[in-house]
Write a protein that holds these residues in place. Structure first.
Motif, PDB file in Angstrom:
ATOM      1  N   ALA A 153       1.040  -1.503   0.015  1.00  0.00           N
ATOM      2  CA  ALA A 153      -0.244   0.015   0.310  1.00  0.00           C
ATOM      3  C   ALA A 153       0.840   1.075   0.063  1.00  0.00           C
ATOM      4  N   ARG A 154       0.865   2.090  -0.549  1.00  0.00           N
ATOM      5  CA  ARG A 154       1.071   3.555  -1.099  1.00  0.00           C
ATOM      6  C   ARG A 154       2.451   3.395  -1.751  1.00  0.00           C
ATOM      7  N   GLY A 155       2.289   2.236  -2.495  1.00  0.00           N
ATOM      8  CA  GLY A 155       4.108   2.097  -3.039  1.00  0.00           C
ATOM      9  C   GLY A 155       2.852   2.232  -4.943  1.00  0.00           C
ATOM     10  N   SER A 156       3.496   2.274  -6.205  1.00  0.00           N
ATOM     11  CA  SER A 156       3.530   2.534  -6.891  1.00  0.00           C
ATOM     12  C   SER A 156       3.234   1.806  -8.139  1.00  0.00           C
ATOM     13  N   LEU A 157       3.326   1.559  -8.955  1.00  0.00           N
ATOM     14  CA  LEU A 157       3.281   1.157 -10.273  1.00  0.00           C
ATOM     15  C   LEU A 157       2.937   1.377 -11.784  1.00  0.00           C
TER      16      LEU A 157
ATOM     17  N   PHE B   6      -3.973   7.763 -10.743  1.00  0.00           N
ATOM     18  CA  PHE B   6      -3.395   7.748 -11.579  1.00  0.00           C
ATOM     19  C   PHE B   6      -3.428   8.188 -12.958  1.00  0.00           C
ATOM     20  N   THR B   7      -2.284   7.963 -13.686  1.00  0.00           N
ATOM     21  CA  THR B   7      -2.835   8.498 -14.897  1.00  0.00           C
ATOM     22  C   THR B   7      -2.535   7.476 -15.995  1.00  0.00           C
ATOM     23  N   ILE B   8      -3.356   7.727 -16.747  1.00  0.00           N
ATOM     24  CA  ILE B   8      -2.674   7.301 -18.439  1.00  0.00           C
ATOM     25  C   ILE B   8      -2.540   8.290 -19.262  1.00  0.00           C
ATOM     26  N   SER B   9      -1.453   7.570 -20.207  1.00  0.00           N
ATOM     27  CA  SER B   9      -1.294   7.883 -20.854  1.00  0.00           C
ATOM     28  C   SER B   9      -0.549   7.152 -22.214  1.00  0.00           C
ATOM     29  N   ARG B  10      -0.320   8.002 -23.249  1.00  0.00           N
ATOM     30  CA  ARG B  10       0.168   7.163 -24.505  1.00  0.00           C
ATOM     31  C   ARG B  10       1.328   7.475 -25.031  1.00  0.00           C
ATOM     32  N   GLU B  11       1.686   6.308 -26.101  1.00  0.00           N
ATOM     33  CA  GLU B  11       2.553   6.915 -27.046  1.00  0.00           C
ATOM     34  C   GLU B  11       2.205   6.093 -28.475  1.00  0.00           C
ATOM     35  N   ASN B  12       1.924   7.124 -29.614  1.00  0.00           N
ATOM     36  CA  ASN B  12       1.067   6.031 -30.256  1.00  0.00           C
ATOM     37  C   ASN B  12       2.607   5.833 -30.812  1.00  0.00           C
ATOM     38  N   ALA B  13       3.626   6.765 -31.053  1.00  0.00           N
ATOM     39  CA  ALA B  13       4.831   5.753 -32.256  1.00  0.00           C
ATOM     40  C   ALA B  13       5.010   4.445 -31.704  1.00  0.00           C
ATOM     41  N   LYS B  14       4.661   4.439 -30.163  1.00  0.00           N
ATOM     42  CA  LYS B  14       5.665   2.590 -29.605  1.00  0.00           C
ATOM     43  C   LYS B  14       4.358   1.592 -29.811  1.00  0.00           C
TER      44      LYS B  14
ATOM     45  N   THR C  98       1.479   1.803 -27.817  1.00  0.00           N
ATOM     46  CA  THR C  98       1.733   1.328 -26.288  1.00  0.00           C
ATOM     47  C   THR C  98       0.675   2.623 -25.155  1.00  0.00           C
ATOM     48  N   VAL C  99       0.468   1.801 -24.629  1.00  0.00           N
ATOM     49  CA  VAL C  99      -0.460   2.488 -23.855  1.00  0.00           C
ATOM     50  C   VAL C  99      -0.185   2.259 -22.429  1.00  0.00           C
ATOM     51  N   TYR C 100      -0.097   3.642 -21.545  1.00  0.00           N
ATOM     52  CA  TYR C 100       0.312   2.991 -19.949  1.00  0.00           C
ATOM     53  C   TYR C 100      -0.855   3.538 -18.945  1.00  0.00           C
ATOM     54  N   LEU C 101      -1.167   2.901 -17.579  1.00  0.00           N
ATOM     55  CA  LEU C 101      -1.621   3.566 -16.353  1.00  0.00           C
ATOM     56  C   LEU C 101      -0.308   3.646 -15.409  1.00  0.00           C
ATOM     57  N   ARG C 102      -0.288   4.715 -14.956  1.00  0.00           N
ATOM     58  CA  ARG C 102       1.114   5.031 -13.883  1.00  0.00           C
ATOM     59  C   ARG C 102      -0.612   4.826 -12.828  1.00  0.00           C
ATOM     60  N   MET C 103       0.017   4.581 -11.985  1.00  0.00           N
ATOM     61  CA  MET C 103      -0.599   4.080 -10.563  1.00  0.00           C
ATOM     62  C   MET C 103      -0.041   4.548  -9.154  1.00  0.00           C
ATOM     63  N   ASN C 104      -0.070   5.336  -7.950  1.00  0.00           N
ATOM     64  CA  ASN C 104       0.896   6.162  -7.122  1.00  0.00           C
ATOM     65  C   ASN C 104      -0.427   5.853  -6.362  1.00  0.00           C
ATOM     66  N   SER C 105      -0.243   5.713  -4.904  1.00  0.00           N
ATOM     67  CA  SER C 105      -0.713   6.063  -3.632  1.00  0.00           C
ATOM     68  C   SER C 105      -2.126   4.117  -3.423  1.00  0.00           C
TER      69      SER C 105
ATOM     70  N   THR D 231      -4.186  -8.321 -17.200  1.00  0.00           N
ATOM     71  CA  THR D 231      -2.579  -8.591 -15.679  1.00  0.00           C
ATOM     72  C   THR D 231      -2.984  -8.048 -13.813  1.00  0.00           C
ATOM     73  N   GLN D 232      -2.871  -9.083 -13.247  1.00  0.00           N
ATOM     74  CA  GLN D 232      -2.519  -8.779 -12.224  1.00  0.00           C
ATOM     75  C   GLN D 232      -1.903  -8.419 -10.746  1.00  0.00           C
ATOM     76  N   VAL D 233      -2.939  -6.937 -10.505  1.00  0.00           N
ATOM     77  CA  VAL D 233      -2.514  -6.198  -9.835  1.00  0.00           C
ATOM     78  C   VAL D 233      -2.766  -6.489  -8.075  1.00  0.00           C
ATOM     79  N   THR D 234      -1.583  -6.768  -6.916  1.00  0.00           N
ATOM     80  CA  THR D 234      -2.026  -7.316  -5.830  1.00  0.00           C
ATOM     81  C   THR D 234      -1.159  -5.467  -4.832  1.00  0.00           C
ATOM     82  N   VAL D 235      -2.287  -5.339  -4.107  1.00  0.00           N
ATOM     83  CA  VAL D 235      -2.124  -4.346  -3.070  1.00  0.00           C
ATOM     84  C   VAL D 235      -2.062  -4.703  -1.865  1.00  0.00           C
ATOM     85  N   SER D 236      -1.379  -5.310  -1.181  1.00  0.00           N
ATOM     86  CA  SER D 236      -0.810  -5.699   0.597  1.00  0.00           C
ATOM     87  C   SER D 236      -1.211  -4.082   1.230  1.00  0.00           C
TER      88      SER D 236
END
Length: 125
Positions: free
Chosen positions: A14-18, A68-76, A78-85, A119-124
């Motif tokens: 908990a309080r970590g980032s992925l 959370f922040t979603i972003s994308r790099e169309n050249a790659k 790829t789409v990202y989801l940055r998850m904080n806290s 993809t599985q995300v588990t927050v302890s």
């Protein structure tokens, strides 16, 4: 045909980032709206975040707004989801999804046509 593959999920405290990634190995996602949804055990799949095909607009569920922040790099392609806290209640399988550009509502899970395997995300605590 889009082929979406998610990666980056793991066990975190908990309080970590992925950062989750979603890569397209099929057609080019640059013309599609992209989103992330999640499904916790015993619950329905729910919308988390979305980004317009151009990257100009982003949308978030109230439960993740500001963390959370979603972003994308169309050249790659790829789409990202940055998850904080991260919180234990964020524990779920996270799915990447794509919706056709002509769609105007991207905050509903039934908007999306193409899905990754998750993809599985588990927050302890």
């Amino acid at each position: 045909q889009l082929q979406l593959v998610e990666s980056g999920g793991r066990l975190v405290q908990a309080r970590g980032s992925l950062r989750l990634s979603c890569a397209d190995y099929g057609c080019n996602i640059s013309t599609e709206h992209m989103g992330w949804c999640r499904q916790a055990p015993g619950k329905e799949r729910e919308f988390v975040a979305a980004i317009w095909w151009s990257g100009g607009n982003t949308y978030y569920a109230d439960s993740v707004k500001g963390r959370f922040t979603i972003s994308r790099e169309n050249a790659k392609r790829t789409v990202y989801l940055r998850m904080n806290s991260l919180k234990p209640e964020d524990t779920a399988v996270y799915y990447c999804a794509a919706a056709e550009r002509w769609r105007t509502v991207v905050t509903r899970r039934d908007t999306y046509t193409y899905w990754g395997q998750g993809t599985q995300v588990t927050v302890s605590s």
